[in-house]
Design a protein around this motif. Structure first.
Motif, short mmCIF file in Angstrom:
data_model
loop_
_atom_site.label_atom_id
_atom_site.label_comp_id
_atom_site.label_asym_id
_atom_site.label_seq_id
_atom_site.Cartn_x
_atom_site.Cartn_y
_atom_site.Cartn_z
N VAL A 23 1.05 -29.12 28.89
CA VAL A 23 0.24 -28.40 29.68
C VAL A 23 -1.28 -28.58 28.87
N ARG A 121 1.71 -18.83 34.43
CA ARG A 121 0.94 -20.02 35.07
C ARG A 121 1.59 -21.14 34.03
N ARG A 124 5.02 -22.32 34.70
CA ARG A 124 5.14 -23.12 35.84
C ARG A 124 4.49 -24.40 35.77
N GLU A 125 3.37 -24.45 35.09
CA GLU A 125 2.77 -25.79 34.73
C GLU A 125 3.65 -26.71 33.85
#
Length: 380
Positions: A23, A121, A124-125
């Motif tokens: 990420v 976030r 999920r990334e």
């Protein structure tokens, strides 16, 4: 040069840092500078307008921006900073107690929610990055990186699935060096999605096995036909639709002529001495998976493939690309303009040109291969 997707910016080309999980987030130094700068601007505006306390309330939204871009730790840092900067002046101000309590709760509450949102976030990334890495590994197994060199040919090209995040589409290609020369495959599975990818895997696997087993190109194509039929039988048992595959199979050896079987696919184009010729025109056969619908038996055709010539193979993602006005991409005329370009540059140039033609809106998977005689061998 294997280009399944456009290359991502190299590390250091922007202000984003790569984490261990893949990420990309801003460096902490950048986060600190932006946070302090936003605070200073807000305080200065507040002093100039005489509404410092009210303007400080706008800072409670700063953690929301951090949650969209930063790590949970960075977001927590921004949230803590904002809470202190907002709560302390508000607590010391002469505003009503209820107003001060509400603003303070907003600052702290927004900060907590921002950290939670950042954690979601990043999680999920990270999952998407891992999924993309898995897809990339699967792609390398299905479609080998280009260029590919054998004793007979040098194959270069570009492959781009229409959905860039999936990396693998319904277009396929492969090259096999066998005792009978080099066999080259390019094909297009009907439809899209995971079912099309499953068919693509079966066809490529069948090609890699049969190319080394079958002494003739027609027998190789018959093996591909059988693989498509078997896949469709399994698909029917699962209640899934049956699919066909268009394909071109080449057989190139040390001779001056090359074998070709076209199964409902875009014909190859031969570029030589400044001319462009569609080869095998009029000898097309039914797509793979549909042989039982006709009585015609697939046969091989021959065409000259001299040293110095380039053979262009492509899928209909190139020939059926449309402009904003609905016009089809004029492949033959564009090839005529590029008849003397080197093989590697030819495929890049065509792909860039079709992107411009469609205004950067691809409608289908795209595979373009340029085949030349190998520098290891010249035709006898």
């Amino acid at each position: 040069m294997f280009r399944s997707t456009r290359a991502a910016p190299a590390s250091g080309e922007d202000d984003l840092a790569d984490r261990d999980d893949g990420v990309r987030t801003p460096p902490t130094r950048t986060v600190v500078l932006v946070t302090v700068a936003a605070t200073v601007v807000t305080i200065v505006l507040g002093v100039l307008t005489g509404t410092a306390v009210l303007l400080l309330g706008l800072l409670v939204f700063l953690p929301a921006f951090a949650a969209a871009l930063c790590t949970p730790g960075q977001t927590a840092m921004v949230s803590t900073w904002v809470s202190v900067v907002v709560v302390v002046p508000v607590a010391l101000s002469g505003e009503r107690i209820a107003d001060r309590v509400v603003l303070a709760l907003f600052a702290v509450g927004f900060g907590v929610l921002a950290v939670y949102a950042s954690r979601l976030r990043v999680s999920r990334e990270g999952a998407l990055v891992r999924l993309r890495s898995t897809a990339a590994a699967m792609q390398r197994q299905i479609l080998r990186p280009l260029p590919l060199l054998t004793d007979d040919v040098l194959v270069d090209g570009v492959y781009e699935p229409v959905q860039q995040d999936k990396l693998v589409g319904g277009d396929i290609y492969d090259v096999a060096a066998t005792p009978w020369g080099t066999r080259v495959l390019i094909g297009d599975v009907q439809g899209k999605g995971l079912a099309a990818v499953g068919m693509a895997i079966d066809v490529v696997g069948a090609f890699r096995e049969a190319a080394h087993r079958e002494p003739t190109v027609t027998a190789l194509v018959d093996s591909l036909e059988a693989a498509v039929v078997r896949h469709n039988d399994y698909a029917e048992q699962r209640g899934e639709p049956q699919r066909f595959v268009t394909a071109v199979v080449l057989g190139v050896d040390a001779g001056t002529e090359t074998q070709l079987v076209t199964c409902g696919h875009v014909p190859p184009y031969l570029l030589h001495d400044g001319t462009v010729t569609a080869v095998g025109s009029g000898t097309e056969h039914t797509p793979l998976g549909l042989a039982d619908l006709v009585e015609e038996v697939r046969t091989v055709s021959w065409f000259p493939f001299p040293a110095g010539a380039t053979l262009l193979l492509c899928t209909d993602g190139l020939t059926e690309a449309r402009s904003a006005g609905g016009a089809f991409y004029p492949l033959e005329s564009r090839l005529s303009d590029r008849a003397d370009i080197t093989a590697g540059r030819l495929t890049e140039s065509l792909v860039d040109d079709v992107h411009a033609f469609t205004a950067g809106a691809p409608q289908d998977d795209l595979a373009v291969l340029a085949v030349r005689r190998s520098p290891r061998r010249v035709p006898e």
